[in-house]
Design a protein around this motif. Structure first.
Motif, mmCIF file in Angstrom:
data_model
loop_
_atom_site.group_PDB
_atom_site.id
_atom_site.type_symbol
_atom_site.label_atom_id
_atom_site.label_comp_id
_atom_site.label_asym_id
_atom_site.label_seq_id
_atom_site.Cartn_x
_atom_site.Cartn_y
_atom_site.Cartn_z
ATOM 1 N N ASP A 39 -34.138 -23.286 -3.831
ATOM 2 C CA ASP A 39 -33.352 -22.452 -2.922
ATOM 3 C C ASP A 39 -31.872 -22.800 -3.004
ATOM 4 O O ASP A 39 -31.005 -21.913 -2.996
ATOM 5 N N GLU A 62 -30.540 -21.433 -6.211
ATOM 6 C CA GLU A 62 -30.422 -19.978 -6.156
ATOM 7 C C GLU A 62 -29.185 -19.569 -5.369
ATOM 8 O O GLU A 62 -28.440 -18.682 -5.792
ATOM 9 N N LEU A 63 -28.946 -20.222 -4.243
ATOM 10 C CA LEU A 63 -27.746 -19.912 -3.455
ATOM 11 C C LEU A 63 -26.484 -20.258 -4.233
ATOM 12 O O LEU A 63 -25.485 -19.527 -4.165
ATOM 13 N N ASP A 86 -36.805 -6.810 -7.944
ATOM 14 C CA ASP A 86 -37.726 -6.574 -6.831
ATOM 15 C C ASP A 86 -38.137 -5.109 -6.740
ATOM 16 O O ASP A 86 -39.296 -4.792 -6.444
ATOM 17 N N HIS A 142 -41.461 -4.853 -4.754
ATOM 18 C CA HIS A 142 -41.178 -5.669 -3.561
ATOM 19 C C HIS A 142 -40.086 -4.970 -2.754
ATOM 20 O O HIS A 142 -38.902 -5.111 -3.035
ATOM 21 N N HIS A 146 -35.896 -8.934 -1.737
ATOM 22 C CA HIS A 146 -35.734 -10.260 -1.141
ATOM 23 C C HIS A 146 -34.304 -10.483 -0.643
ATOM 24 O O HIS A 146 -34.089 -11.078 0.418
ATOM 25 N N ALA A 147 -33.322 -9.992 -1.395
ATOM 26 C CA ALA A 147 -31.914 -10.206 -1.028
ATOM 27 C C ALA A 147 -31.552 -9.509 0.272
ATOM 28 O O ALA A 147 -30.583 -9.889 0.931
ATOM 29 N N GLU A 191 -33.887 -9.083 2.752
ATOM 30 C CA GLU A 191 -34.718 -9.683 3.797
ATOM 31 C C GLU A 191 -34.206 -11.056 4.220
ATOM 32 O O GLU A 191 -34.384 -11.475 5.356
ATOM 33 N N ASP A 192 -33.590 -11.754 3.275
ATOM 34 C CA ASP A 192 -33.196 -13.148 3.481
ATOM 35 C C ASP A 192 -31.678 -13.199 3.658
ATOM 36 O O ASP A 192 -30.937 -13.150 2.681
ATOM 37 N N TRP A 193 -31.199 -13.309 4.904
ATOM 38 C CA TRP A 193 -29.767 -13.169 5.177
ATOM 39 C C TRP A 193 -28.872 -14.194 4.477
ATOM 40 O O TRP A 193 -27.694 -13.893 4.187
ATOM 41 N N PRO A 194 -29.331 -15.438 4.155
ATOM 42 C CA PRO A 194 -28.416 -16.366 3.480
ATOM 43 C C PRO A 194 -27.894 -15.862 2.135
ATOM 44 O O PRO A 194 -26.785 -16.226 1.728
ATOM 45 N N LEU A 195 -28.669 -15.015 1.447
ATOM 46 C CA LEU A 195 -28.229 -14.538 0.139
ATOM 47 C C LEU A 195 -27.012 -13.618 0.246
ATOM 48 O O LEU A 195 -25.966 -13.889 -0.378
#
Length: 202
Positions: free
Chosen positions: A3, A6-7, A47, A52, A56-57, A59-63
């Motif tokens: 993770d 990735e960030l 995705d 998907h 994912h980008a 759904e996941d706010w940190p990205l």
């Protein structure tokens, strides 16, 4: 750790996108858009192709937050950031290596074959840059002789084979390392992909 890597990859890719916006003399919105599409575009395309939804980008706010932070940094400090050329190049290469592996694994987990997972792993790694170049009316970097997509394909292929064989985790690091070393050697030694052979006119 994955993770964090990735960030880091998203942040670095977004930096490069935002810097292109500065060079193109875009306004703050244009810089932000280029940062977001460069940092997140490859993963979003992957995705969508594997079904998907939402990606994912999204759904996941940190990205997206990480990509936005990169745009803010470049908007206010683009001069110092541009002077970190070698460091950004290294981080960009690391991001390429991480994304080709993580994208391949995500595609393989969706049930795709080795070939399809390899292709989507490479798309994850280079897709954002292609979208960035298209938006700025440039021929995409991967089509201009840069050894960028080919190292990503190699890393993705090794990752897909490891995933298919249910191999040990360290082999994924090997896949990323192969991509990284090839990319850095290509930059250092000036290697490029071959273009079409042209017969000399007499």
């Amino acid at each position: 750790m994955l993770d964090v890597l990735e960030l880091s990859g998203v942040f670095t890719f977004a930096l490069t996108g935002a810097l292109v916006g500065v060079r193109k003399d875009l306004d703050v919105l244009g810089i932000l858009v280029l940062a977001l599409v460069t940092g997140l575009g490859g993963g979003i395309v992957r995705d969508l192709l594997i079904g998907h939804v939402p990606p994912h980008a999204l759904e996941d706010w940190p990205l997206p937050a990480t990509a936005t932070a990169a745009a803010v940094v470049v908007y206010f400090l683009h001069g110092p950031v541009q002077r970190l050329g070698r460091s950004i190049l290294l981080l960009d290469s690391i991001g390429l290596s991480v994304f080709c592996v993580s994208g391949t694994v995500a595609a393989a987990h969706a049930g795709l074959s080795v070939g399809a997972a390899t292709a989507l792993g490479a798309v994850t790694a280079v897709g954002g840059g292609v979208i960035r170049d298209v938006l700025t009316a440039e021929v995409p970097l991967i089509f201009r002789g840069e050894l960028y997509a080919l190292p990503a394909l190699l890393g993705a292929l090794v990752s897909a084979v490891v995933e298919e064989a249910d191999g040990p985790a360290p082999l994924y690091l090997l896949a990323a390392a192969l991509c990284l070393v090839w990319r850095l050697l290509a930059v250092r030694r000036g290697w490029s992909a071959p273009s079409a052979w042209r017969r000399r006119a007499w």
